[in-house]
Design a protein around this motif. Structure first.
Motif, short mmCIF file in Angstrom:
data_model
loop_
_atom_site.label_atom_id
_atom_site.label_comp_id
_atom_site.label_asym_id
_atom_site.label_seq_id
_atom_site.Cartn_x
_atom_site.Cartn_y
_atom_site.Cartn_z
N GLN A 231 0.83 -1.21 0.00
CA GLN A 231 0.00 0.00 0.00
C GLN A 231 0.86 1.26 0.00
O GLN A 231 0.57 2.22 -0.70
N ASN A 232 1.93 1.26 0.79
CA ASN A 232 2.82 2.43 0.80
C ASN A 232 3.54 2.60 -0.52
O ASN A 232 3.77 3.72 -0.97
N GLU B 18 7.84 14.30 -7.61
CA GLU B 18 8.79 13.57 -6.77
C GLU B 18 9.35 14.41 -5.62
O GLU B 18 9.74 13.88 -4.59
N ASP B 19 9.39 15.71 -5.78
CA ASP B 19 9.96 16.57 -4.75
C ASP B 19 8.97 16.98 -3.67
O ASP B 19 9.34 17.67 -2.73
N PHE B 20 7.71 16.57 -3.78
CA PHE B 20 6.70 16.90 -2.78
C PHE B 20 7.01 16.11 -1.51
O PHE B 20 6.99 14.88 -1.50
N ALA B 21 7.33 16.83 -0.43
CA ALA B 21 7.83 16.20 0.80
C ALA B 21 6.93 15.10 1.36
O ALA B 21 7.44 14.05 1.77
N PHE C 79 3.77 6.18 -5.47
CA PHE C 79 3.71 6.48 -6.89
C PHE C 79 2.46 7.26 -7.27
O PHE C 79 2.48 8.07 -8.19
N LYS C 80 1.36 7.07 -6.55
CA LYS C 80 0.18 7.90 -6.77
C LYS C 80 0.49 9.35 -6.38
O LYS C 80 0.11 10.29 -7.08
N LEU D 213 -2.14 3.30 -10.34
CA LEU D 213 -1.28 4.27 -9.70
C LEU D 213 -1.68 5.70 -10.06
O LEU D 213 -0.95 6.64 -9.84
N GLU D 214 -2.88 5.83 -10.62
CA GLU D 214 -3.42 7.14 -10.94
C GLU D 214 -3.85 7.83 -9.64
O GLU D 214 -4.40 7.19 -8.76
N PRO D 215 -3.59 9.14 -9.53
CA PRO D 215 -3.99 9.86 -8.30
C PRO D 215 -5.49 9.93 -8.15
O PRO D 215 -6.25 9.78 -9.02
#
Length: 92
Positions: free
Chosen positions: A33-34, A47-50, A39-40, A90-92
C-alpha cells in the motif's frame, strides 16, 4: 579510542508508524500500500513533494527486511510498473 554518540549522528532511524488498516504482524499489504501510495503521490504532486517521501520511507522500511529481498521485491514492483503490468492503479 573513538566512541559513537547517537546524539551527534546526523541520521534519525525510524520505521513506519502504526496504521490501523494493517493491525496484523504480517506487513506485506502495508508494504504494498505504501509503495502504491508513493507512486500515486508522485504522479499527482511530483517527486519533490515532501509528503510523498514519507510513503517511500515507509515502503523501504516495511518491505522484506533483508537487503537482498528488499531490492528484489522493489525491483519487481518497478519492472511491473514500468511495463504496465503492475496490479494496482497508480493514478492519483
Amino acid at each position: 579510542e573513538e566512541t559513537f554518540s547517537f546524539r551527534s549522528s546526523k541520521y534519525i532511524l525510524q520505521t513506519a508508524g502504526f496504521d490501523a488498516r494493517f493491525p496484523n504482524t504480517n506487513q506485506t499489504r502495508h508494504c504494498y500500500q505504501n509503495y502504491t501510495d508513493y507512486f500515486k503521490c508522485v504522479a499527482a504532486k511530483g517527486e519533490d513533494f515532501a509528503p510523498c517521501k514519507q510513503f517511500k520511507r515507509a515502503y523501504n522500511s516495511l518491505c522484506p527486511s533483508e537487503l537482498i529481498l528488499t531490492l528484489i521485491q522493489i525491483s519487481k514492483f518497478d519492472e511491473q510498473r514500468e511495463s504496465g503490468t503492475f496490479p494496482a492503479s497508480l493514478e492519483p
